[in-house]
Design an enzyme around this catalytic site. Sequence first.
Site, PDB file in Angstrom:
ATOM      1  N   HIS A  23      21.511 -39.774 -33.563  1.00  0.00           N
ATOM      2  CA  HIS A  23      20.105 -40.001 -33.873  1.00  0.00           C
ATOM      3  C   HIS A  23      19.872 -40.480 -35.310  1.00  0.00           C
ATOM      4  O   HIS A  23      18.963 -41.250 -35.565  1.00  0.00           O
ATOM      5  CB  HIS A  23      19.342 -38.699 -33.627  1.00  0.00           C
ATOM      6  CG  HIS A  23      17.862 -38.808 -33.759  1.00  0.00           C
ATOM      7  ND1 HIS A  23      17.092 -39.605 -32.923  1.00  0.00           N
ATOM      8  CD2 HIS A  23      16.991 -38.235 -34.627  1.00  0.00           C
ATOM      9  CE1 HIS A  23      15.805 -39.490 -33.270  1.00  0.00           C
ATOM     10  NE2 HIS A  23      15.727 -38.680 -34.297  1.00  0.00           N
TER      11      HIS A  23
ATOM     12  N   ASP B 147      13.488 -42.285 -35.522  1.00  0.00           N
ATOM     13  CA  ASP B 147      12.705 -41.064 -35.370  1.00  0.00           C
ATOM     14  C   ASP B 147      11.219 -41.400 -35.609  1.00  0.00           C
ATOM     15  O   ASP B 147      10.718 -42.359 -35.030  1.00  0.00           O
ATOM     16  CB  ASP B 147      13.228 -39.987 -36.327  1.00  0.00           C
ATOM     17  CG  ASP B 147      12.714 -38.597 -35.985  1.00  0.00           C
ATOM     18  OD1 ASP B 147      13.265 -37.977 -35.057  1.00  0.00           O
ATOM     19  OD2 ASP B 147      11.756 -38.140 -36.628  1.00  0.00           O
TER      20      ASP B 147
ATOM     21  N   TYR C 130       3.765 -33.340 -36.845  1.00  0.00           N
ATOM     22  CA  TYR C 130       3.778 -32.929 -35.434  1.00  0.00           C
ATOM     23  C   TYR C 130       2.399 -32.438 -35.004  1.00  0.00           C
ATOM     24  O   TYR C 130       1.958 -32.703 -33.883  1.00  0.00           O
ATOM     25  CB  TYR C 130       4.819 -31.838 -35.209  1.00  0.00           C
ATOM     26  CG  TYR C 130       6.239 -32.318 -35.303  1.00  0.00           C
ATOM     27  CD1 TYR C 130       6.951 -32.691 -34.164  1.00  0.00           C
ATOM     28  CD2 TYR C 130       6.883 -32.410 -36.538  1.00  0.00           C
ATOM     29  CE1 TYR C 130       8.260 -33.141 -34.250  1.00  0.00           C
ATOM     30  CE2 TYR C 130       8.193 -32.862 -36.634  1.00  0.00           C
ATOM     31  CZ  TYR C 130       8.871 -33.226 -35.482  1.00  0.00           C
ATOM     32  OH  TYR C 130      10.168 -33.674 -35.565  1.00  0.00           O
TER      33      TYR C 130
END
Length: 492
Positions: A464, A263, A410
């Site tokens: 993931h 990630d 983000y």
Amino acid sequence: MEGNKRKKAKKKEEKLTHSSKKRNIKDIEAGKKLNCCAITLTVISIIAAAIAYHVYTAVFHTPELPAVDLDVWWGPNHTKHSRDTSIRPFRIVFSDAMQEQLVRKFDHHRRLEQQKSFNDTAWTYGVHSSAQEQIFSFWQYKYKPKERERFFNKFDHFKTNVQGLDLHFMRVRPETENIKVLPIMLLHGWPSSFREFYEVAPLLTTQRPGYDFVFEVIVPSLPGFGFSQGAVRPGLGPFQMAIVMRNLMNRLGFTKYYIHGGDFGHVIGSIMATLFPNEVLGFHSSMPMTLSKPAELGRLLGAIWPTFVDAEHWQKMYPLKEKLEFLIEETGYSHLQATKPDTIGIALNESPLGLATYILDKIMIYTDPENKFLKDGGLSKYYNGSMIDLIDNVMVYWVSESITTSMRIYKELSRVELTLEQIPTSVPTWFLCLKNEMFYNPEFLLRWKYPNLIGTTTHNFGGHFAALEKPQELADDIFLAVKIFKKIKFEM
């Protein structure tokens, strides 16, 4: 008679002259047309060449490395002149006050009338109310905070101040003697935490047959995540975090080390390998992706001819329409966090159950997209059918109140990260490709960014969050990759 002949000859001559003139005019006009066509073709060729050159340079041009400032200060300004470089022991505490607060909030939640989900929607509308009740019941009645506190502290934890930020990290040393010890940094992403690597760390520090080395494991909490302090000003994105992580390793005395990431840990680890190739000995990742422009072009061309791009695993990338639809549907949170992280952070910090469902929705869908069609979201199917590991991860965010600062990563993404994606990483690289990883690229596309890609391992299972779901397989792959990294270096 003679006069008539002369007149006829003259007329014939005039006619021939006129015809000749007409032919000359036509020839001239044809010549002009040819010249015009030639000029037009030349202009078109020049324009086409210019466009082709522009496209080529836009796609294949390698930009310069961005300037790297190793001493950007992210903490309060008043601390800049009294730098503390000490490494301090740290203990994770689930305080009585925190537990009492949880009890009060759980009691309040239990008294409320809960909105029920539609019967036949599973997790397609988000976390189903029956799964929410399952999470609530487990956390309230089966999760034992004091037992989990002891579990968290079974490894050594520390804090040290780097670039103005108090950074938390876990350090796990091997107990084996008389064997080479290699330092490795394990980098988590969002919404996971350092807790993701609790099952992997002891596997990496234990000697195994066929290997003449073990690892010393460093697991930091990224800035703003868990028990690591967040920046007091904007700008601390993955590029800057990579510098902070590199400085942390140097603080601990490591100038040569390996990295694993998933990630955002992949993004940060990749940047570290790009910026500091003389320090990073090898880069291992469980997220086989690159945003390099040649790879992007290759993915688009594969939409026309998928098997040309990857004859064996093309279903992981195509049909492109289906993959894009999935990403659009399941990445709405990233747009929210990239625009208004502080707004959603307020809501999540107010409700432990709200925080848990928000985080677990992402974890379960990215573990296996098919989980959205199960009423319990796969909670009984994955992670040994127990939510203890998952609630541990939620507790890291709840106890540290770090959900807001973690989501700011983000917002801090910028063009510099995209620029770094266009710069080849020379460090030896290895990818672990799991079945349900949301990003996938075949080796030849990955090589645009990672020209020293030594190999990949592909499994028909896993998602993931590799370290949390498949710790044994991840540890096996890291050992294998580093063994080959070392062998190649020795042969060179």
